[in-house]
Design a protein around this motif. Structure first.
Motif, PDB file in Angstrom:
ATOM      1  N   TRP A  75       0.847  -1.193  -0.274  1.00 21.09           N
ATOM      2  CA  TRP A  75      -0.074  -0.013  -0.066  1.00 21.09           C
ATOM      3  C   TRP A  75       0.895   1.241   0.189  1.00 21.09           C
ATOM      4  CZ3 TRP A  75      -5.089   0.055  -0.880  1.00 21.09           C
ATOM      5  CH2 TRP A  75      -5.821  -1.187  -0.919  1.00 21.09           C
ATOM      6  N   GLN A  76       0.345   2.444  -0.662  1.00 21.18           N
ATOM      7  CA  GLN A  76       1.097   3.377  -0.776  1.00 21.18           C
ATOM      8  C   GLN A  76       0.070   4.440  -0.600  1.00 21.18           C
ATOM      9  OE1 GLN A  76       4.289   3.739  -4.161  1.00 21.18           O
ATOM     10  NE2 GLN A  76       3.146   1.923  -4.998  1.00 21.18           N
ATOM     11  N   LYS A  98       0.559   6.766 -17.400  1.00 20.89           N
ATOM     12  CA  LYS A  98       1.248   5.551 -17.419  1.00 20.89           C
ATOM     13  C   LYS A  98       1.312   4.557 -16.127  1.00 20.89           C
ATOM     14  CE  LYS A  98       4.536   7.438 -21.257  1.00 20.89           C
ATOM     15  NZ  LYS A  98       5.741   7.751 -21.772  1.00 20.89           N
ATOM     16  N   THR A  99       0.436   5.029 -15.326  1.00 20.90           N
ATOM     17  CA  THR A  99       0.403   4.283 -14.013  1.00 20.90           C
ATOM     18  C   THR A  99      -0.632   3.314 -14.070  1.00 20.90           C
ATOM     19  OG1 THR A  99      -1.091   5.669 -13.023  1.00 20.90           O
ATOM     20  CG2 THR A  99       1.150   6.511 -12.757  1.00 20.90           C
ATOM     21  N   PRO A 100      -0.356   2.022 -13.315  1.00 19.70           N
ATOM     22  CA  PRO A 100      -1.140   0.937 -13.613  1.00 19.70           C
ATOM     23  C   PRO A 100      -2.380   1.378 -12.797  1.00 19.70           C
ATOM     24  CG  PRO A 100       0.522   0.575 -11.674  1.00 19.70           C
ATOM     25  CD  PRO A 100       0.838   1.772 -12.593  1.00 19.70           C
ATOM     26  N   GLU A 101      -3.700   0.506 -13.108  1.00 15.01           N
ATOM     27  CA  GLU A 101      -4.873   0.550 -12.532  1.00 15.01           C
ATOM     28  C   GLU A 101      -4.587   0.305 -11.094  1.00 15.01           C
ATOM     29  OE1 GLU A 101      -9.322  -1.019 -12.557  1.00 15.01           O
ATOM     30  OE2 GLU A 101      -7.830  -2.002 -13.860  1.00 15.01           O
ATOM     31  N   LYS A 102      -5.356   0.991 -10.388  1.00 12.99           N
ATOM     32  CA  LYS A 102      -4.894   1.002  -8.738  1.00 12.99           C
ATOM     33  C   LYS A 102      -6.212   0.167  -8.007  1.00 12.99           C
ATOM     34  CE  LYS A 102      -2.816   5.295  -9.533  1.00 12.99           C
ATOM     35  NZ  LYS A 102      -3.266   4.976 -11.072  1.00 12.99           N
ATOM     36  N   GLU A 103      -6.065  -0.431  -6.650  1.00 13.61           N
ATOM     37  CA  GLU A 103      -7.109  -0.518  -5.870  1.00 13.61           C
ATOM     38  C   GLU A 103      -6.857   0.437  -4.699  1.00 13.61           C
ATOM     39  OE1 GLU A 103      -7.810  -4.057  -2.473  1.00 13.61           O
ATOM     40  OE2 GLU A 103      -6.196  -4.307  -3.946  1.00 13.61           O
ATOM     41  N   ILE A 120      -5.424   9.238  -0.894  1.00 14.43           N
ATOM     42  CA  ILE A 120      -5.599   8.082  -1.432  1.00 14.43           C
ATOM     43  C   ILE A 120      -4.562   7.023  -1.052  1.00 14.43           C
ATOM     44  CG2 ILE A 120      -6.159   6.766  -3.773  1.00 14.43           C
ATOM     45  CD1 ILE A 120      -6.373   9.739  -4.951  1.00 14.43           C
ATOM     46  N   PHE A 121      -5.224   6.080  -0.229  1.00  9.43           N
ATOM     47  CA  PHE A 121      -4.519   5.034   0.043  1.00  9.43           C
ATOM     48  C   PHE A 121      -4.654   3.640  -1.167  1.00  9.43           C
ATOM     49  CE2 PHE A 121      -5.036   7.339   3.869  1.00  9.43           C
ATOM     50  CZ  PHE A 121      -3.532   6.906   4.543  1.00  9.43           C
ATOM     51  N   TYR A 122      -3.635   3.442  -1.751  1.00  7.24           N
ATOM     52  CA  TYR A 122      -3.599   2.575  -3.057  1.00  7.24           C
ATOM     53  C   TYR A 122      -2.515   1.676  -3.232  1.00  7.24           C
ATOM     54  CZ  TYR A 122       0.166   5.506  -5.074  1.00  7.24           C
ATOM     55  OH  TYR A 122       1.559   5.815  -4.992  1.00  7.24           O
ATOM     56  N   ARG A 123      -2.727   0.626  -3.902  1.00 12.39           N
ATOM     57  CA  ARG A 123      -1.906  -0.513  -4.347  1.00 12.39           C
ATOM     58  C   ARG A 123      -2.173  -0.762  -5.685  1.00 12.39           C
ATOM     59  NH1 ARG A 123      -2.856  -5.526  -0.602  1.00 12.39           N
ATOM     60  NH2 ARG A 123      -5.259  -6.064  -1.167  1.00 12.39           N
ATOM     61  N   LYS A 124      -1.085  -1.405  -6.492  1.00 10.75           N
ATOM     62  CA  LYS A 124      -1.345  -1.828  -7.815  1.00 10.75           C
ATOM     63  C   LYS A 124      -2.710  -2.935  -7.775  1.00 10.75           C
ATOM     64  CE  LYS A 124       0.759  -4.035 -11.876  1.00 10.75           C
ATOM     65  NZ  LYS A 124       2.069  -4.870 -12.397  1.00 10.75           N
ATOM     66  N   TYR A 125      -3.563  -2.941  -8.810  1.00  6.42           N
ATOM     67  CA  TYR A 125      -4.694  -3.491  -8.741  1.00  6.42           C
ATOM     68  C   TYR A 125      -4.126  -4.733  -9.543  1.00  6.42           C
ATOM     69  CZ  TYR A 125      -9.494  -5.545  -9.208  1.00  6.42           C
ATOM     70  OH  TYR A 125     -10.403  -6.345  -9.329  1.00  6.42           O
ATOM     71  N   GLU A 126      -4.441  -6.063  -9.242  1.00  7.10           N
ATOM     72  CA  GLU A 126      -3.703  -7.150 -10.048  1.00  7.10           C
ATOM     73  C   GLU A 126      -4.806  -7.934 -10.663  1.00  7.10           C
ATOM     74  OE1 GLU A 126      -1.608  -9.294  -6.938  1.00  7.10           O
ATOM     75  OE2 GLU A 126       0.147  -7.900  -6.880  1.00  7.10           O
ATOM     76  N   GLY A 127      -5.985  -7.338 -10.496  1.00  9.56           N
ATOM     77  CA  GLY A 127      -7.133  -8.366 -11.186  1.00  9.56           C
ATOM     78  C   GLY A 127      -7.449  -8.252 -12.813  1.00  9.56           C
TER      79      GLY A 127
END
Length: 240
Positions: A75-76, A98-103, A120-127
């Motif tokens: 998480w970031q 250019k940033t990945p989709e986020k959860e 916004i607390f986020y991390r890369k969405y892997e789905g």
């Protein structure tokens, strides 16, 4: 040994499937929140609010269920001060193309300002790939003065549209609703989504509701939490 294990699984209160209780933790900084979210026993589910202290400082409150999250992504956090920047970041567009989709979870700051201050607390969405969130699936937002207005928005039905992926937070004295662009109902005649809301005057009362696992009609609830400052103190609104 097999018999002992079988007995263990049958004894009430010993179920391995039992859901952990909701808890609340308060932190002075976003860095402290991240430490919890990225810990070995990171919350399996969590929601964030902020509250103004008597001294005028803003503190973070994390309502969470302890557990192990399936994703290895850390998480970031990002602080935004305009709605445009917030949506660009959420939708991976503009300066963030250019940033990945986020959860993510969105947490509005309790201070009353001309535009909402959001964390916004986020991390890369892997789905799925980032492209799946582009165009018609972009996030949008609406602001409301009252919980009743939020409820009307959530339960509206126009042109066979259905809201998906809703995030609700309080920022200053308003409710902010971030949502995916509506899409068609799966079948003609499908009923509109059913949402409710309730208000609690403190975090302890809100935890009692979360840990009941049901509302007064005794069915499971899925929640969003918004905190709104009031003259008597911070009020917590649960949308479910």
């Amino acid at each position: 040994m097999k018999g002992i294990l079988f007995l263990f699984l049958l004894v009430p209160g010993w179920s391995l499937r039992a859901k952990p209780a909701w808890q609340v933790a308060e932190y002075q900084t976003a860095a402290q929140v991240l430490k919890l979210l990225n810990s070995r026993t990171a919350p399996a589910q969590f929601y964030l609010t902020t509250q103004k202290t008597a001294a005028g400082a803003v503190v973070f409150q994390v309502f969470y269920q302890a557990g192990t999250q399936p994703s290895s992504a850390r998480w970031q956090v990002r602080k935004t001060v305009t709605v445009t920047e917030t949506l660009d970041f959420m939708n991976s567009q503009g300066a963030f193309a250019k940033t990945p989709e986020k959860e993510f979870r969105i947490c509005g700051e309790a201070k009353v300002t001309q535009t909402p201050i959001l964390w916004i607390f986020y991390r890369k969405y892997e789905g799925r790939t980032p492209e799946a969130a582009k165009g018609q699936w972009n996030w949008r937002w609406e602001a409301f003065d009252h919980a009743e207005d939020v409820l009307s928005f959530l339960t509206r039905r126009r042109s066979e549209e259905l809201l998906t992926d809703v995030e609700i937070t309080g920022a200053g004295d308003k409710f902010y609703v971030f949502y995916r662009a509506p899409h068609l109902y799966d079948a003609p005649g499908m009923s509109a989504p059913v949402w409710h809301w309730l208000k609690r005057e403190n975090a302890t009362s809100l935890l009692e509701v979360l840990n009941s696992g049901t509302d007064q009609e005794a069915h499971p609830i899925q929640v969003r939490i918004a905190a709104i400052p009031q003259p008597s103190g911070t009020a917590f609104y649960l949308f479910y």
